[in-house]
Design an enzyme around this catalytic site. Structure first.
Site, PDB file in Angstrom:
ATOM      1  N   ASP A 180       0.842  -1.201   0.000  1.00  0.00           N
ATOM      2  CA  ASP A 180       0.000   0.000   0.000  1.00  0.00           C
ATOM      3  C   ASP A 180       0.875   1.248   0.000  1.00  0.00           C
ATOM      4  O   ASP A 180       2.018   1.212   0.476  1.00  0.00           O
ATOM      5  CB  ASP A 180      -0.903  -0.033   1.249  1.00  0.00           C
ATOM      6  CG  ASP A 180      -2.074   0.930   1.123  1.00  0.00           C
ATOM      7  OD1 ASP A 180      -2.365   1.393   0.001  1.00  0.00           O
ATOM      8  OD2 ASP A 180      -2.695   1.224   2.164  1.00  0.00           O
ATOM      9  N   GLY A 181       0.332   2.340  -0.529  1.00  0.00           N
ATOM     10  CA  GLY A 181       1.016   3.629  -0.461  1.00  0.00           C
ATOM     11  C   GLY A 181       1.579   4.134  -1.773  1.00  0.00           C
ATOM     12  O   GLY A 181       2.272   5.161  -1.800  1.00  0.00           O
ATOM     13  N   ASN A 183     -11.067  -2.298  -5.298  1.00  0.00           N
ATOM     14  CA  ASN A 183     -10.296  -1.411  -6.189  1.00  0.00           C
ATOM     15  C   ASN A 183     -10.975  -1.204  -7.555  1.00  0.00           C
ATOM     16  O   ASN A 183     -10.638  -0.278  -8.286  1.00  0.00           O
ATOM     17  CB  ASN A 183      -8.867  -1.926  -6.396  1.00  0.00           C
ATOM     18  CG  ASN A 183      -7.985  -1.818  -5.160  1.00  0.00           C
ATOM     19  OD1 ASN A 183      -7.046  -2.592  -4.988  1.00  0.00           O
ATOM     20  ND2 ASN A 183      -8.265  -0.858  -4.279  1.00  0.00           N
ATOM     21  N   ILE A 241      -6.921  -4.670   7.647  1.00  0.00           N
ATOM     22  CA  ILE A 241      -6.733  -5.863   6.811  1.00  0.00           C
ATOM     23  C   ILE A 241      -7.255  -5.629   5.395  1.00  0.00           C
ATOM     24  O   ILE A 241      -6.834  -6.298   4.450  1.00  0.00           O
ATOM     25  CB  ILE A 241      -7.478  -7.075   7.446  1.00  0.00           C
ATOM     26  CG1 ILE A 241      -7.037  -7.299   8.889  1.00  0.00           C
ATOM     27  CG2 ILE A 241      -7.341  -8.331   6.613  1.00  0.00           C
ATOM     28  CD1 ILE A 241      -5.898  -8.226   9.097  1.00  0.00           C
TER      29      ILE A 241
HETATM   30  C1  IPE Z   1      -5.460  -2.751  -0.167  1.00  0.00           C
HETATM   31  O1  IPE Z   1      -5.110  -1.421  -0.299  1.00  0.00           O
HETATM   32  C2  IPE Z   1      -5.506  -3.405  -1.509  1.00  0.00           C
HETATM   33  C3  IPE Z   1      -4.224  -3.576  -2.179  1.00  0.00           C
HETATM   34  C4  IPE Z   1      -3.055  -3.310  -1.691  1.00  0.00           C
HETATM   35  C5  IPE Z   1      -4.309  -4.126  -3.500  1.00  0.00           C
HETATM   36  P1  IPE Z   1      -6.207  -0.263  -0.463  1.00  0.00           P
HETATM   37  O2  IPE Z   1      -5.466   1.008  -0.542  1.00  0.00           O
HETATM   38  O3  IPE Z   1      -7.116  -0.581  -1.580  1.00  0.00           O
HETATM   39  O4  IPE Z   1      -7.033  -0.396   0.891  1.00  0.00           O
HETATM   40  P2  IPE Z   1      -7.712   0.712   1.790  1.00  0.00           P
HETATM   41  O5  IPE Z   1      -8.573   1.543   0.887  1.00  0.00           O
HETATM   42  O6  IPE Z   1      -6.609   1.510   2.413  1.00  0.00           O
HETATM   43  O7  IPE Z   1      -8.461  -0.055   2.826  1.00  0.00           O
HETATM   44  C1  IPE Z   2      -1.604   0.244  -3.338  1.00  0.00           C
HETATM   45  O1  IPE Z   2      -1.374   1.588  -3.360  1.00  0.00           O
HETATM   46  C2  IPE Z   2      -1.774  -0.343  -4.717  1.00  0.00           C
HETATM   47  C3  IPE Z   2      -3.147  -0.743  -5.046  1.00  0.00           C
HETATM   48  C4  IPE Z   2      -4.178  -0.712  -4.239  1.00  0.00           C
HETATM   49  C5  IPE Z   2      -3.371  -1.213  -6.389  1.00  0.00           C
HETATM   50  P1  IPE Z   2      -2.552   2.638  -3.337  1.00  0.00           P
HETATM   51  O2  IPE Z   2      -2.941   2.962  -4.742  1.00  0.00           O
HETATM   52  O3  IPE Z   2      -3.672   2.159  -2.489  1.00  0.00           O
HETATM   53  O4  IPE Z   2      -1.850   3.885  -2.666  1.00  0.00           O
HETATM   54  P2  IPE Z   2      -2.455   4.892  -1.596  1.00  0.00           P
HETATM   55  O5  IPE Z   2      -3.024   4.097  -0.492  1.00  0.00           O
HETATM   56  O6  IPE Z   2      -3.513   5.671  -2.323  1.00  0.00           O
HETATM   57  O7  IPE Z   2      -1.310   5.733  -1.188  1.00  0.00           O
HETATM   58 MG    MG Z   3      -4.106   2.368  -0.521  1.00  0.00          MG
END
Ligand code: IPE
Ligand code: IPE
Ligand code: MG
Length: 251
Positions: free
Chosen positions: A25-26, A73, A200
């Site tokens: 994430d991030g 997503n 989670i």
């Molecule tokens: C979890 O991250 C899903 C993936 C890493 C693919 P998200 O960024 O989608 O989750 P939330 O929105 O912080 O719960």
């Molecule tokens: C995780 O990074 C990758 C996916 C969910 C595909 P994010 O796209 O959720 O990044 P943040 O949470 O917005 O920083």
């Molecule tokens: Mg995210």
């Protein structure tokens, strides 16, 4: 294969987790900090995936699962979904040879039929070319949701019960586990989430029951093999009790 970027000193190779699961994430925040499009964050994140695959294979981790795209997503902007699908395709195409050279098998969990046809075609090909490899399983959670997985499991068991091929009286935890996407895998011993979120997010809800959890503030594109190894060391210092009393308790 040589990453040699990591300090594996004091890591007990004999006691590595068998299965490491990662919520990467991030990516979006990484890009935002640099005034870049979120897609740039995903592209940089793909580099991190390559590094973590490499170090995991070198160390001898058996199963590495990455949460790459969740069922939730799909609610992101069309342009971001499109870019991510293109990235998955490119990543699989470019890693196919390296997976072959390093004896890595691809696995996929999730609602594959929701993915675009061209992505499914690459997945099918790489699943086929790598299916005999037994050095490590690289498992990608794509269009994956824990609740969907559990719902599909219930439906499958209900169909079998209704058809008379499964006796409801015999349903136990092993039956449930056998009807999940992960039926052939050990549960994760360790779950790492980057970018600081303490949740989670619908990942492996059944399988994470007794996983050790690590949340690091590092954004996924900044995550390194070194930090991965540090987390493995910390994991080895934890005592997993599985609901029992501590081994060091003498009375
Ligand atoms: C979890 O991250 C899903 C993936 C890493 C693919 P998200 O960024 O989608 O989750 P939330 O929105 O912080 O719960
Ligand atoms: C995780 O990074 C990758 C996916 C969910 C595909 P994010 O796209 O959720 O990044 P943040 O949470 O917005 O920083
Ligand atoms: Mg995210």
């Amino acid at each position: 294969m040589s990453s040699n970027t990591s300090n594996t000193h004091r890591l007990n190779i004999a006691e590595l987790p068998r299965h490491v699961a990662v919520i990467m994430d991030g990516n979006g925040r990484w890009a935002k900090k640099r005034l870049l499009n979120r897609v740039k964050g995903h592209e940089k994140g793909a580099e991190t995936v390559r590094q973590i695959v490499r170090i995991s294979r070198e160390m001898g981790i058996g199963v590495l699962t990455f949460f790459a795209f969740s069922t939730e997503n799909w609610q992101r902007p069309e342009s971001e979904i499109h870019a991510l699908m293109g990235l998955f395709k490119r990543l699989l195409n470019s890693e196919e040879r390296e997976m072959q050279e390093n004896n890595i098998r691809l696995g996929i969990i999730g609602q594959i039929d929701r993915l675009p046809e061209d992505v499914r075609a690459v997945i099918a090909r790489v699943l086929k070319t790598t299916r005999g490899n037994d050095g490590m399983l690289l498992n990608l959670a794509l269009s994956y949701g824990g609740r969907t997985e559990i719902t599909e499991m219930v439906r499958r068991i209900a169909f079998k019960s209704a058809a008379g091929t499964l006796n409801p009286d015999t349903i136990d935890e092993a039956t449930v586990a056998d009807h999940l996407y992960t039926r052939e895998l050990p549960d994760p011993d360790l779950m790492i989430r980057t970018s600081g979120e303490m949740r989670i997010s619908n990942f492996l809800l059944w399988q994470l029951a007794y996983a050790e959890l690590f949340v690091t503030p590092t954004l996924w594109p900044d995550f390194t093999a070194d930090e991965f190894v540090s987390i493995l060391k910390e994991y080895q210092n934890r005592e997993r009790r599985f609901g029992k009393v501590s081994k060091s308790t003498s009375d």
